[in-house]
Each structure stands twice: as C-alpha cells, then as structure tokens.
Design an enzyme around this catalytic site. Sequence first.
Site, PDB file in Angstrom:
ATOM      1  N   ARG A  35      14.050 -17.007  -5.466  1.00  0.00           N
ATOM      2  CA  ARG A  35      13.267 -18.174  -5.050  1.00  0.00           C
ATOM      3  C   ARG A  35      11.818 -18.126  -5.486  1.00  0.00           C
ATOM      4  NH1 ARG A  35      13.537 -19.865   1.022  1.00  0.00           N
ATOM      5  NH2 ARG A  35      12.425 -21.749   0.550  1.00  0.00           N
ATOM      6  N   GLY A  62       8.673 -11.038  -3.500  1.00  0.00           N
ATOM      7  CA  GLY A  62       9.296 -10.294  -4.599  1.00  0.00           C
ATOM      8  C   GLY A  62       9.351 -11.098  -5.882  1.00  0.00           C
ATOM      9  N   CYS A  63       9.715 -12.357  -5.771  1.00  0.00           N
ATOM     10  CA  CYS A  63       9.840 -13.207  -6.963  1.00  0.00           C
ATOM     11  C   CYS A  63       8.480 -13.467  -7.600  1.00  0.00           C
ATOM     12  CB  CYS A  63      10.539 -14.517  -6.606  1.00  0.00           C
ATOM     13  SG  CYS A  63      12.237 -14.227  -6.019  1.00  0.00           S
ATOM     14  N   THR A  64       7.454 -13.578  -6.769  1.00  0.00           N
ATOM     15  CA  THR A  64       6.102 -13.763  -7.295  1.00  0.00           C
ATOM     16  C   THR A  64       5.651 -12.498  -8.024  1.00  0.00           C
ATOM     17  OG1 THR A  64       5.574 -15.342  -5.546  1.00  0.00           O
ATOM     18  CG2 THR A  64       3.712 -14.293  -6.660  1.00  0.00           C
ATOM     19  N   ALA A 122       7.539 -12.411 -11.393  1.00  0.00           N
ATOM     20  CA  ALA A 122       7.033 -13.417 -12.334  1.00  0.00           C
ATOM     21  C   ALA A 122       5.647 -13.030 -12.860  1.00  0.00           C
ATOM     22  CB  ALA A 122       6.987 -14.788 -11.659  1.00  0.00           C
TER      23      ALA A 122
END
Length: 156
Positions: free
Chosen positions: A38, A43-45, A48
């Site tokens: 998401r 974590g995804c930030t 990325a």
Amino acid sequence: MLETGMKAPDFTLPDKDGNPVSLSDFLGKKIVLYFYPRDNTPGCTKQACAFAASYEQFRSKDIAVIGISKDSTASHLKFAQKYDLPFILLSDPELQAIRAYDVWKEKKLYGKVSMGVVRTTYIIDEQGNIEKVMPKVKPDTNAAEILAYLAGEETR
C-alpha cells in the site's frame, strides 16, 4: 509460484497518470518489478524512497524500475508527488498482475487472517524472462540487495 527462467507474465496496467503501461513495452531492457502492499504506509514508503535514492544507479544501467500495488492511480499520483518518486507506479485494483505473479497471499497480523500483497521483487531480463525472484523482501534493503545482485554480489 513463478520461478527463475520462466517467461514473465505480460500485463497492461495504468500508471499514476492513467496511461497504459505493458510489461512487453520494456523488451530489450532489464526490469526490476516490485510488488508492495500500500501507498503511504511506513514499510512501503521506506521501500519506495530507497528505490528513489538508488534510481540513478538503475537508470545508468538502463534498468526500468516498476512498482505495483492495488492502490488507485490517484493514490499513486499523490504518493509519487509526496516522495518525489522518479520511477513507474502501476495501479492493479483488479489484481491482474498481482495474481499472475503469485503475490496475493493469506497474511496473518495480530492473529487476524486476511488476503494481501506479499512484498516481492522480480528481476526480469531483456528477453522478458524471470531472472531472479526475491520473495518477502525487506523494504529498507530491497533496492540495495538488487544493486548488489546486479553487480555480481549475491546477497540472498
């Protein structure tokens, strides 16, 4: 489960601006294809931003970086603008590529079971074949592990 040497499943999905992008558009180029749960989650930030920080190294090797989640194109646009993400983000709300790449799995969190994207990265060669599968990657080290692999330093 997709494995090294298999043909990478083709797909066409909209990018953050709504433009259709197909995996086959990148034949002749190596691709880092990463699936993440998401936009705007910790974590995804991290993942990325690590790809963004390493992006010039990928670009100098003529490697495309593509991130896919089931978030909307509008969500991807905000995410990319907020963190100045220079690579392609594709929206897969129908789970077309997510299922084709076998990353839609049962997950357990605090005893609760749900379905979701398991953070996974594929390296796809210039002929469109899977060169490497990296399951259950760590968001903060994924980009560095890929660069080490590409430099011939096996990390996993």
